[in-house]
Design a protein around this motif. Structure first.
Motif, PDB file in Angstrom:
ATOM      1  N   ASP A   1       1.010   7.873   2.457  1.00 42.91           N
ATOM      2  CA  ASP A   1       1.092   9.283   2.086  1.00 42.91           C
ATOM      3  C   ASP A   1       2.014  10.037   3.040  1.00 42.91           C
TER       4      ASP A   1
ATOM      5  N   GLU B   1       0.862  -1.177   0.000  1.00 47.15           N
ATOM      6  CA  GLU B   1       0.000   0.000   0.000  1.00 47.15           C
ATOM      7  C   GLU B   1       0.897   1.225   0.000  1.00 47.15           C
TER       8      GLU B   1
ATOM      9  N   ARG C   1      -4.656   4.445   5.340  1.00 44.56           N
ATOM     10  CA  ARG C   1      -5.714   4.681   4.358  1.00 44.56           C
ATOM     11  C   ARG C   1      -5.045   5.224   3.102  1.00 44.56           C
ATOM     12  N   PRO C   2      -4.719   4.341   2.152  1.00 46.31           N
ATOM     13  CA  PRO C   2      -4.056   4.831   0.939  1.00 46.31           C
ATOM     14  C   PRO C   2      -4.905   5.864   0.212  1.00 46.31           C
ATOM     15  N   LYS C   3      -4.254   6.896  -0.285  1.00 46.45           N
ATOM     16  CA  LYS C   3      -4.954   7.943  -1.048  1.00 46.45           C
ATOM     17  C   LYS C   3      -5.427   7.370  -2.376  1.00 46.45           C
ATOM     18  N   LYS C   4      -6.616   7.748  -2.745  1.00 46.52           N
ATOM     19  CA  LYS C   4      -7.151   7.357  -4.066  1.00 46.52           C
ATOM     20  C   LYS C   4      -6.491   8.213  -5.106  1.00 46.52           C
ATOM     21  N   ARG C   5      -5.918   7.601  -6.098  1.00 46.51           N
ATOM     22  CA  ARG C   5      -5.210   8.349  -7.141  1.00 46.51           C
ATOM     23  C   ARG C   5      -6.063   8.482  -8.362  1.00 46.51           C
TER      24      ARG C   5
END
Length: 161
Positions: free
Chosen positions: A21, A18, A157-161
């Motif tokens: 950020d 993952e 919480r991975p950022k939505k790209r």
């Protein structure tokens, strides 16, 4: 970290793919990082670090997993150079206030910690455990007081790209 907990197991650093950020990153030398890790370990040993305050966006791990202060302390003491993600400028609410008071710019140190945690809802969900990448953000504040703050300690919480 000793593998003695039935509800927490450390995973290899690359076990969970993952993104974490940490932008915009600024330079951080190995010596500086080692000092931060030493300060953090001492604060854990002395019981003087300021823990994260859970929020709606970043709830406590104990809400969903079997996880307690001893687990948090073990993870914080187990952090090493391999867990380090980046150093970023503190631009939070208090940063501007501290700047106006004449204090130096503060920085936050971002770490990741992959582990397997036992779920609290194991009976209902049918899943007894889950691989979790813990996102840890530390402020090693030297001025005006020498305190270590755990700004974030929650599931990544991975950022939505």
């Amino acid at each position: 970290m000793k593998e003695t907990s039935e509800h927490l197991r450390k995973l290899p650093i690359d076990a969970i793919e993952e993104s974490v950020d940490a932008t915009p990153a600024v330079a951080c030398g190995e010596g500086e990082l080692l000092l931060v890790l030493q300060d953090l370990a001492k604060a854990v040993d002395d019981g003087t670090y300021i823990p994260q305050t859970p929020t709606t966006d970043n709830p406590a791990l104990s809400d969903d997993y079997v996880f307690n202060t001893s687990d948090e302390n073990a993870i914080l003491k187990d952090l090493s150079k391999e867990n380090f993600v980046a150093k970023v400028r503190d631009v939070g609410k208090g940063a501007e206030k501290r700047k106006k008071m004449g204090y130096p710019q503060e920085y936050l140190y971002i770490f990741k910690y992959p582990c397997k945690l036992m779920r609290r809802d194991a009976e209902e969900s049918g899943m007894s455990s889950e691989n979790v990448l813990i996102y840890i953000k530390v402020n090693d504040r030297k001025i005006p007081e020498e305190k270590v703050f755990i700004v974030s300690f929650h599931k990544n919480r991975p950022k939505k790209r």
